[in-house]
Scaffold this motif. Sequence first.
Motif, PDB file in Angstrom:
ATOM      1  N   ASP A 104       0.833  -1.200   0.000  1.00 25.22           N
ATOM      2  CA  ASP A 104       0.000   0.000   0.000  1.00 25.22           C
ATOM      3  C   ASP A 104       0.867   1.249   0.000  1.00 25.22           C
ATOM      4  O   ASP A 104       2.013   1.222   0.472  1.00 25.22           O
ATOM      5  N   PRO A 105       0.342   2.369  -0.517  1.00 24.26           N
ATOM      6  CA  PRO A 105       1.105   3.629  -0.460  1.00 24.26           C
ATOM      7  C   PRO A 105       1.566   3.957   0.963  1.00 24.26           C
ATOM      8  O   PRO A 105       2.658   4.477   1.165  1.00 24.26           O
ATOM      9  N   GLU A 106       0.710   3.641   1.935  1.00 22.63           N
ATOM     10  CA  GLU A 106       1.098   3.742   3.346  1.00 22.63           C
ATOM     11  C   GLU A 106       1.064   2.330   3.919  1.00 22.63           C
ATOM     12  O   GLU A 106       0.007   1.845   4.332  1.00 22.63           O
ATOM     13  N   PRO A 107       2.203   1.640   3.928  1.00 20.27           N
ATOM     14  CA  PRO A 107       2.225   0.228   4.322  1.00 20.27           C
ATOM     15  C   PRO A 107       1.621   0.006   5.704  1.00 20.27           C
ATOM     16  O   PRO A 107       1.833   0.779   6.632  1.00 20.27           O
ATOM     17  N   ASP A 137      -9.788   0.941   6.677  1.00 18.57           N
ATOM     18  CA  ASP A 137      -9.501   1.844   5.559  1.00 18.57           C
ATOM     19  C   ASP A 137     -10.787   2.366   4.919  1.00 18.57           C
ATOM     20  O   ASP A 137     -10.803   3.466   4.352  1.00 18.57           O
ATOM     21  N   LEU A 138     -11.860   1.556   5.003  1.00 22.89           N
ATOM     22  CA  LEU A 138     -13.159   1.952   4.442  1.00 22.89           C
ATOM     23  C   LEU A 138     -13.997   2.726   5.453  1.00 22.89           C
ATOM     24  O   LEU A 138     -15.189   2.943   5.225  1.00 22.89           O
TER      25      LEU A 138
END
Length: 235
Positions: free
Chosen positions: A71-74, A158-159
């Motif tokens: 992910d862009p932010e792991p 995240d959602l």
Amino acid sequence: MLGVSLGASAVYSIIRIVDRLTYIAPLSQQTATLNPTVVADRPWLDLLYQLYYILSPLIPALLAVHLLRRDPEPHDIGVDFRRPVGDLWRGGALAALIGLPGLGLVWAAQHLGISAKIVPEALGEHWWSVPVLILAAIENGVLEEVVMIGYLLTRLRDLNWGMWPAIATSAVIRGSYHLYQGFGGFIGNFVMGVVFGYFFQRTRRVMPLIVAHSILDIVSFVGYALLKDHLSFLN
């Protein structure tokens, strides 16, 4: 992710419980074997089957960890060996918290007629039986806790899902893929999912959950294999 792993297992288990409930014999008189033999007349081939069934489900767990780290932010879900002592004692405590009441639930569910008779293993007496049961227990712990807890709860967060709706959803799915055992399996694993989900939301570490799950299954699988010929109530 769920579609190629435990979500598919949940769909199968729902179909299986419908099969059991519409079968001629009552649910309490049916048997659910967790680690069956595949080819009893060729132990070497049975061993290969068992290893395949252990190793192949680990692929979704590895994929889940990979996707979270890409992910862009792991996301760090705590699948590592940075805190071995803490992970071991917390995992042991969770196993005791879940396992002791769980034994009573299994007994009650079968006597109430809402569960099939659970047979933890039926591999036969081979040199590899106990090691395979231990590996199967660890595989269950890795797959279920990485996918159902670490991956699913992270994605739901995240959602922008709330903590308790996410935990409840994960727990319902966990219970659903144990429905092939009967409703006792659903209830016990739903409760386990709630406890494990809350622990993860507070600590962001999956490793203690893998330890706890592995301990529970090792005690169940290996304990049954070693004691079934000595304790009549296990049969």
